[in-house]
Design a protein around this motif. Structure first.
Motif, PDB file in Angstrom:
ATOM      1  N   ASP A 188       0.825  -1.219   0.000  1.00 18.60           N
ATOM      2  CA  ASP A 188       0.000   0.000   0.000  1.00 18.60           C
ATOM      3  C   ASP A 188       0.853   1.260   0.000  1.00 18.60           C
ATOM      4  N   ALA A 189       2.015   1.182   0.638  1.00 17.74           N
ATOM      5  CA  ALA A 189       2.848   2.376   0.780  1.00 17.74           C
ATOM      6  C   ALA A 189       3.733   2.637  -0.432  1.00 17.74           C
ATOM      7  N   VAL A 190       4.057   1.613  -1.197  1.00 18.37           N
ATOM      8  CA  VAL A 190       5.045   1.743  -2.267  1.00 18.37           C
ATOM      9  C   VAL A 190       4.711   2.831  -3.289  1.00 18.37           C
ATOM     10  N   PRO A 191       3.488   2.923  -3.808  1.00 15.18           N
ATOM     11  CA  PRO A 191       3.213   3.969  -4.811  1.00 15.18           C
ATOM     12  C   PRO A 191       3.492   5.384  -4.312  1.00 15.18           C
ATOM     13  N   LEU A 192       3.433   5.589  -3.009  1.00 10.96           N
ATOM     14  CA  LEU A 192       3.694   6.912  -2.439  1.00 10.96           C
ATOM     15  C   LEU A 192       5.171   7.158  -2.204  1.00 10.96           C
ATOM     16  N   LEU A 193       6.001   6.133  -2.419  1.00 11.79           N
ATOM     17  CA  LEU A 193       7.428   6.236  -2.099  1.00 11.79           C
ATOM     18  C   LEU A 193       8.301   6.157  -3.343  1.00 11.79           C
ATOM     19  N   VAL A 194       7.695   6.378  -4.500  1.00  9.06           N
ATOM     20  CA  VAL A 194       8.433   6.234  -5.753  1.00  9.06           C
ATOM     21  C   VAL A 194       9.620   7.187  -5.820  1.00  9.06           C
ATOM     22  N   ASP A 195       9.463   8.376  -5.295  1.00  9.74           N
ATOM     23  CA  ASP A 195      10.532   9.379  -5.363  1.00  9.74           C
ATOM     24  C   ASP A 195      11.414   9.394  -4.119  1.00  9.74           C
ATOM     25  N   SER A 196      11.218   8.468  -3.208  1.00 10.55           N
ATOM     26  CA  SER A 196      12.006   8.446  -1.970  1.00 10.55           C
ATOM     27  C   SER A 196      13.451   8.079  -2.263  1.00 10.55           C
ATOM     28  N   GLN A 197      14.341   8.673  -1.489  1.00  7.00           N
ATOM     29  CA  GLN A 197      15.775   8.425  -1.624  1.00  7.00           C
ATOM     30  C   GLN A 197      16.294   7.756  -0.357  1.00  7.00           C
ATOM     31  N   ILE A 198      17.377   7.023  -0.518  1.00  5.66           N
ATOM     32  CA  ILE A 198      18.027   6.388   0.621  1.00  5.66           C
ATOM     33  C   ILE A 198      19.518   6.658   0.523  1.00  5.66           C
ATOM     34  N   SER A 199      20.131   6.955   1.653  1.00  4.89           N
ATOM     35  CA  SER A 199      21.555   7.271   1.671  1.00  4.89           C
ATOM     36  C   SER A 199      22.358   5.987   1.817  1.00  4.89           C
ATOM     37  N   LEU A 200      23.283   5.762   0.887  1.00  8.55           N
ATOM     38  CA  LEU A 200      24.088   4.549   0.896  1.00  8.55           C
ATOM     39  C   LEU A 200      25.511   4.904   0.485  1.00  8.55           C
ATOM     40  N   PHE A 201      26.454   4.681   1.407  1.00  5.35           N
ATOM     41  CA  PHE A 201      27.869   4.994   1.156  1.00  5.35           C
ATOM     42  C   PHE A 201      28.060   6.445   0.720  1.00  5.35           C
ATOM     43  N   GLY A 202      27.320   7.327   1.353  1.00  8.65           N
ATOM     44  CA  GLY A 202      27.453   8.747   1.053  1.00  8.65           C
ATOM     45  C   GLY A 202      26.734   9.192  -0.196  1.00  8.65           C
ATOM     46  N   MET A 203      26.031   8.274  -0.858  1.00  8.27           N
ATOM     47  CA  MET A 203      25.291   8.612  -2.075  1.00  8.27           C
ATOM     48  C   MET A 203      23.795   8.544  -1.797  1.00  8.27           C
ATOM     49  N   SER A 204      23.055   9.404  -2.474  1.00  8.76           N
ATOM     50  CA  SER A 204      21.604   9.381  -2.373  1.00  8.76           C
ATOM     51  C   SER A 204      21.049   8.614  -3.569  1.00  8.76           C
ATOM     52  N   LEU A 205      20.397   7.470  -3.294  1.00  8.96           N
ATOM     53  CA  LEU A 205      19.929   6.580  -4.353  1.00  8.96           C
ATOM     54  C   LEU A 205      18.427   6.357  -4.217  1.00  8.96           C
ATOM     55  N   PRO A 206      17.753   6.042  -5.334  1.00  9.04           N
ATOM     56  CA  PRO A 206      16.315   5.729  -5.250  1.00  9.04           C
ATOM     57  C   PRO A 206      16.068   4.561  -4.297  1.00  9.04           C
ATOM     58  N   ALA A 207      15.239   4.769  -3.312  1.00  4.84           N
ATOM     59  CA  ALA A 207      15.047   3.778  -2.251  1.00  4.84           C
ATOM     60  C   ALA A 207      14.505   2.462  -2.795  1.00  4.84           C
ATOM     61  N   LEU A 208      13.525   2.534  -3.687  1.00  8.90           N
ATOM     62  CA  LEU A 208      12.912   1.303  -4.189  1.00  8.90           C
ATOM     63  C   LEU A 208      13.883   0.507  -5.064  1.00  8.90           C
ATOM     64  N   GLU A 209      14.773   1.207  -5.753  1.00  7.46           N
ATOM     65  CA  GLU A 209      15.795   0.508  -6.544  1.00  7.46           C
ATOM     66  C   GLU A 209      16.746  -0.258  -5.625  1.00  7.46           C
ATOM     67  N   VAL A 210      17.183   0.396  -4.559  1.00  6.52           N
ATOM     68  CA  VAL A 210      18.112  -0.241  -3.622  1.00  6.52           C
ATOM     69  C   VAL A 210      17.458  -1.453  -2.967  1.00  6.52           C
ATOM     70  N   ILE A 211      16.227  -1.280  -2.515  1.00  5.15           N
ATOM     71  CA  ILE A 211      15.509  -2.385  -1.860  1.00  5.15           C
ATOM     72  C   ILE A 211      15.330  -3.552  -2.826  1.00  5.15           C
ATOM     73  N   SER A 212      14.946  -3.258  -4.047  1.00  4.17           N
ATOM     74  CA  SER A 212      14.707  -4.324  -5.028  1.00  4.17           C
ATOM     75  C   SER A 212      15.982  -5.090  -5.347  1.00  4.17           C
ATOM     76  N   VAL A 213      17.091  -4.371  -5.487  1.00  2.00           N
ATOM     77  CA  VAL A 213      18.370  -5.036  -5.782  1.00  2.00           C
ATOM     78  C   VAL A 213      18.810  -5.900  -4.603  1.00  2.00           C
ATOM     79  N   LEU A 214      18.643  -5.393  -3.385  1.00  4.58           N
ATOM     80  CA  LEU A 214      19.019  -6.169  -2.201  1.00  4.58           C
ATOM     81  C   LEU A 214      18.182  -7.444  -2.087  1.00  4.58           C
ATOM     82  N   LEU A 215      16.891  -7.316  -2.333  1.00  2.45           N
ATOM     83  CA  LEU A 215      16.041  -8.510  -2.299  1.00  2.45           C
ATOM     84  C   LEU A 215      16.429  -9.493  -3.402  1.00  2.45           C
ATOM     85  N   PHE A 216      16.797  -8.973  -4.554  1.00  7.83           N
ATOM     86  CA  PHE A 216      17.203  -9.847  -5.657  1.00  7.83           C
ATOM     87  C   PHE A 216      18.517 -10.559  -5.346  1.00  7.83           C
ATOM     88  N   ILE A 217      19.422  -9.904  -4.620  1.00  2.12           N
ATOM     89  CA  ILE A 217      20.667 -10.569  -4.209  1.00  2.12           C
ATOM     90  C   ILE A 217      20.341 -11.798  -3.366  1.00  2.12           C
TER      91      ILE A 217
END
Length: 644
Positions: free
Chosen positions: A199-228
């Motif tokens: 339910d929350a995902v469509p509202l978080l499309v533009d959310s960013q997450i900080s990783l190693f000093g970089m600001s990355l799309p949160a859903l991209e990071v989560i999806s890649v981690l789950l795929f790993i």
């Protein structure tokens, strides 16, 4: 009823474990087979009610974890995706349980083996019925532990316990990424419940997450981690090295792990998380490319191997690649369709291979087989059916699901999709080639087995051949029966809310309208692969050796599995062993033990040795010591210190 589907195998595993303590093998077999067969029957009722009747539901079991804002209830989620997996897992597991009674009949620990099989089944059922990520992770790790026990079942063999440890360690790499993905989901959404996340995902499309000093799309990071995480469990390129070594376990383990359960958990995870991954286009492209690369990698390796089980294992790796690149182009129904059909024909092939090994007195090398098809007609027929389905010949299960995946990849009209289509076509050619290479080398030509093996050559007992029949029926009819439901024009009505596809991702719909040559090409490639194998291994058996000699470097590259094991050994294993040995010798023994327990014990030992020397047994020595003591006491008293 729904709780019984999941917990009956657990109760059976506990009972079989207790029976194994008293070596009550028949009782252990009876209770485990009864538990999983009952789960299968209940799963059929659940499929009719939930999938066909569109009656998704959630069954609360208990409060599980509560810590501050973090809540994870133990609940069983039953929707179409779950119902399909229940049928797949319980049907294959039931056949494997029954088959194991015959295959393991001479093993002194067969009751323990049956307990492990049921424990594995329970863990997989926990995984597919999870209602939140933490519960899914519990089943995920349970499958890992059970697979460790099963792969290393013959622990007296060094190769077996090394293979079990390798599977466990490699999967921990993927599981670390999965765990980070769960943490990231909770940090972003504040919940691990699937409904809250979706339910929350469509509202978080533009959310960013900080990783190693970089600001990355949160859903991209989560999806890649789950795929790993999915890569590790489903043996995708890079984290695949544990899969062939898992063949060290008994053959029923290979069928259970490589057909319907452990290796398909990653595909299930990606499909379950489709409402998240659909909003991560980069992650979808990564999934597509990794899946396509795995399909062609495993196919090139499989055609050079000689261990009958390893050939089929690399085939599994390749077919999982198909499932992943289908998910990568948003054709999740096609991925699940191939997962379902693949479960039947791959379990059939593994159990058929086990029947061949049993018939030839535990021989697994294709170079020491041949000329046995008249002696094992049932096994031979079953291997033909499984191979036809695997190669994707018309009217067999693999034809419907594999072709749908290739058509969806082509219909995606994207760079990664087109790459996946052509690599998938090349893999289809090689799949047919190594499937008939296996059939010809194992069953045809002149007998190459030892005289002792040929003297004892026989068809497997009924308890091993009868479970092959339902798997063969699935390998023939599952594609035809399931096509309209799984991937037909009204596939959305069947899957309901269990799978989510964005409206702009049209690969599934466009797959029904691809050019005719796209539909016919895989059939032509499969036929070509069979024809090439027939020429190389039946008409001109000297030809493969000449080709291997002509392209020695390429053949060595494929035969040595692209040197992944050697590369990992040099980059990771050898340095880790060197560092560990250094820490052990200099850190543990040289510092901690030297100044700690070993140092203290050495000091006590030295002091005690010195004191022992005083105990001479001579009276005059003791009298002299007493005199010295008296002198010291008198001197101390008259010095003035004694009066203070």
């Amino acid at each position: 009823m729904y709780q019984a589907i999941v917990f009956l195998p657990l109760l059976a595993a506990i009972a079989a474990g207790l029976f194994s303590l008293r070596e009550q093998h028949s009782a252990a077999a009876f209770v485990t087979i009864g538990g999983v067969v009952t789960s299968l029957l209940l799963s059929c009722f659940a499929f009719v009610h939930i999938a066909l009747g569109s009656n998704a539901l959630t069954v609360e079991v208990a409060r599980w974890i509560g810590s501050g804002d973090f809540q994870a209830h133990w609940a069983l989620r039953f929707d179409t995706l779950t119902a399909v997996m229940l049928i797949v897992v319980t049907s294959v597991s039931a056949c494997v349980h029954i088959y194991s009674v015959g295959y393991m009949s001479h093993d002194p620990s067969r009751a323990r083996f049956m307990a492990y099989l049921s424990l594995f089944t329970f863990a997989m059922l926990m995984l597919v019925t999870a209602d939140n990520l933490v519960q899914l992770f519990f089943g995920w790790e349970g499958v890992g532990v059970a697979s460790y026990l099963l792969i290393g079942f013959w622990y007296h063999k060094e190769s077996a316990h090394k293979a079990a440890m390798k599977a466990f360690v490699v999967n921990r790499v993927g599981d670390f990424g999965f765990a980070l993905g769960i943490i990231a989901v909770f940090a972003l959404v504040g919940s691990v419940q699937f409904d809250d996340i979706f339910d929350a995902v469509p509202l978080l499309v533009d959310s960013q997450i900080s990783l190693f000093g970089m600001s990355l799309p949160a859903l991209e990071v989560i999806s890649v981690l789950l795929f790993i995480g999915a890569m590790g469990k489903s043996a995708q390129l890079g984290l695949h090295t544990w899969l062939p070594d898992a063949m060290e376990g008994p053959t029923p383990v290979s069928a259970l792990i490589h057909a319907a359960t452990m290796v398909t958990a990653g595909v299930f995870l990606v499909c379950r998380m489709s409402p998240v991954i659909e909003y991560a286009p980069v992650a979808l492209d990564i999934i597509t490319i990794v899946g396509a690369s795995t399909a062609i990698f495993a196919a090139t390796v499989g055609m050079t191997q000689f261990d009958i089980k390893r050939v089929i294992a690399y085939s599994t790796c390749s077919q999982l690649g198909y499932m992943f690149f289908a998910a990568g182009v948003s054709a999740y129904p096609a991925a699940m369709f191939h997962l379902t059909t693949h479960a039947f024909f791959k379990a059939l092939l593994f159990l058929g291979a086990g029947s061949v090994i049993h018939a030839l007195s535990d021989e697994q090398d294709l170079r020491r087989m041949g000329g046995i098809w008249r002696s094992v007609p049932v096994t031979y027929t079953m291997m033909w059916i499984g191979s036809l389905a695997l190669a994707g010949f018309p009217f067999f299960a693999g034809f419907y699901s594999k072709d749908m995946i290739l058509e969806a990849a082509y219909a995606a009209h994207s760079g990664p999709g087109m790459l996946a289509f052509w690599l998938g076509c090349a893999a289809a050619l090689l799949t047919a080639f190594y499937s008939w290479r296996l059939l010809i080398m194992a069953f045809h030509g002149t007998p190459r087995a030892s005289d002792e093996a040929m003297a004892h050559l026989h068809e497997s007992p009924n308890v091993m051949t009868l479970p092959l029949i339902p798997l063969a029926i699935g390998a023939i009819f599952a594609g035809w029966v399931g096509y309209d439901m799984f991937v037909g024009h009204n596939y959305t009505a069947f899957w309901g809310d269990s799978i989510f596809i964005l409206p702009q991702h049209q690969a599934m719909e466009a797959a029904h309208h691809v050019p005719t040559w796209v539909k016919l090409l895989p059939i032509g490639l499969a036929a070509s692969g069979v024809f090439l194998a027939y020429i190389c291994y039946r008409l001109k058996p000297e030809l493969p050796g000449k080709i291997a000699g002509q392209f020695a470097s390429l053949h060595r590259f494929f035969f040595n599995k692209w040197f992944f094991d050697e590369l990992y050994d040099k980059i990771f294993v050898a340095p880790a062993v060197k560092i560990g040995k250094g820490l052990w010798l200099r850190g543990d023994k040289g510092t901690i033990d030297y100044f700690g327990p070993d140092g203290m014990s050495a000091m006590v030992h030295r002091i005690s040795r010195s004191l022992v020397q005083i105990q001479t047994g001579y009276v005059y020595h003791y009298a002299f010591a007493m005199m010295i003591g008296v002198v010291i006491l008198v001197s101390w008293y008259f010095s003035g210190f004694g009066g203070r």
